[in-house]
Design an enzyme around this catalytic site. Structure first.
Site, mmCIF file in Angstrom:
data_model
loop_
_atom_site.group_PDB
_atom_site.id
_atom_site.type_symbol
_atom_site.label_atom_id
_atom_site.label_comp_id
_atom_site.label_asym_id
_atom_site.label_seq_id
_atom_site.Cartn_x
_atom_site.Cartn_y
_atom_site.Cartn_z
ATOM 1 C CG LEU A 28 -2.043 -1.020 1.257
ATOM 2 C CD1 LEU A 28 -2.760 -0.979 2.598
ATOM 3 C CD2 LEU A 28 -3.012 -0.774 0.116
ATOM 4 N N GLY A 34 9.246 1.927 7.493
ATOM 5 C CA GLY A 34 8.658 0.625 7.209
ATOM 6 C C GLY A 34 7.768 0.654 5.987
ATOM 7 C CG ASP A 144 3.527 13.088 12.816
ATOM 8 O OD1 ASP A 144 3.823 14.263 12.497
ATOM 9 O OD2 ASP A 144 3.722 12.109 12.069
#
Length: 344
Positions: A28, A34, A144
């Site tokens: 995706l 990662g 964030d």
């Protein structure tokens, strides 16, 4: 950027075939820390599975942070987030599976279709205030909140990616001189006093997100993250284009002093009575229907792939703001697999 290594079962493969018992079916998206894969549970639930890059799996500090992310995401109600289904932060390659949430990010929506209409903006404000109230009640500071971490769904906005969040009772602190976050959406105290960052920093980020949603740019805008950091700490926000009825509330969210910012509950009260003019968000005209599960897109650049694909781009160290400098960095992109993102 070095090329991603081969797929397979090898512990160093950047595109492994499995995470725990989940077969990874498509890529995706990816970023500095990662890769996010599409997968499915035994019952058929569609999942978004984060798998940590091999080079970070060997880092004890990163493992501690990832373990903290899993704990933080589990503490928060799934009403306003992508719920955690399964995780193994102690695996050879740490991973976490959350429910796959269909819908574009706020960043994609604004980029493709322009700023939100006033009614949509009001609904977004209320939805994100509810989400922050829920996150803070769970004892978590997100740290964030930004447009790429907000998913727009037909049940309201969802806040994702708790990669640098911190439970208020955590003993894992930011290292001195190493700031972690996304500068255009960081609060002044995140640059000046990172060890003292609390829930009010998320409210500041909310103000910046709302300006972006209303105008297509942030209240502090520059190509250089260091200039943005300087502006956040020293300059007044640019609210040009924010609807007049919301501008005073947004300005309060962007107060330099954390004590001068409203709480999420106060933001919700300021929006009463609720506006019923804004219906549940329906992704705009450019969104294409999802393909049958597991089918290749066959698309090219510019074809949208709706859904939950965290960007993992908030871990670039940023020096404390003292004077404007130049320079910016970009994280790697995932460029292979039957499904990919045009933008992370």
């Amino acid at each position: 950027m070095p090329p991603l290594r081969d797929t397979g079962a090898d512990r160093n493969a950047e595109q492994p075939e499995y995470a725990g018992g989940y077969r990874l079916q498509a890529c995706l998206g990816a970023g500095g820390m990662g890769v996010v894969h599409l997968a499915a549970s035994a019952s058929g639930l569609r999942l978004a599975v984060k798998v940590v890059h091999a080079r970070y799996a060997e880092d004890p500090e990163f493992r501690a942070r990832f373990r903290q992310e899993v704990a933080a995401a589990r503490r928060v109600s799934g009403a306003f987030t992508a719920p955690v289904v399964d995780a193994d932060p102690d695996a050879v390659r740490p991973w976490m599976a959350t429910l796959y949430v269909p819908g574009p990010t706020l960043a994609d929506q604004v980029k493709r279709n322009g700023p939100l209409a006033p009614a949509e903006l009001r609904r977004l404000t209320a939805g994100l205030a509810e989400a922050l109230r829920d996150i803070h009640r769970a004892g978590v500071v997100h740290r964030d909140l930004k447009p790429s971490n907000v998913l727009l769904t037909d049940t309201g906005p969802k806040v994702i990616d708790f990669g640098i969040s911190r439970p208020v009772d955590s003993d894992l602190h930011t290292e001195t001189g190493k700031l972690i976050g996304s500068p255009p959406f960081m609060a002044p105290e995140q640059f000046q006093r990172p060890r003292e960052v609390g829930p009010a920093a998320d409210v500041f980020a909310l103000g910046s997100v709302l300006v972006h949603a209303a105008t297509g740019h942030g209240p502090f805008d520059s190509d250089s993250p260091y200039i943005v950091a300087y502006q956040v700490v020293h300059d007044e926000p640019d609210l040009t284009g924010v609807p007049a009825e919301l501008a005073p509330l947004v300005a309060r969210c962007l107060a330099k002093d954390p004590g001068d910012r409203p709480t999420p509950a106060q933001i919700m009260s300021a929006l009463l009575p609720p506006s019923y003019a804004a219906e549940a968000f329906i992704p705009a005209q450019r969104r294409r229907p999802a393909l049958p599960y597991g089918e290749e897109s066959g698309g090219g650049p510019g074809r949208e792939k709706p859904g939950h694909a965290p960007a993992w781009d908030a871990d670039t160290p940023v020096r404390p703001a003292a004077r404007p400098e130049s320079g910016r960095a970009a994280g790697p992109l995932c460029r292979h697999g039957p499904l990919h993102l045009d933008r992370l």
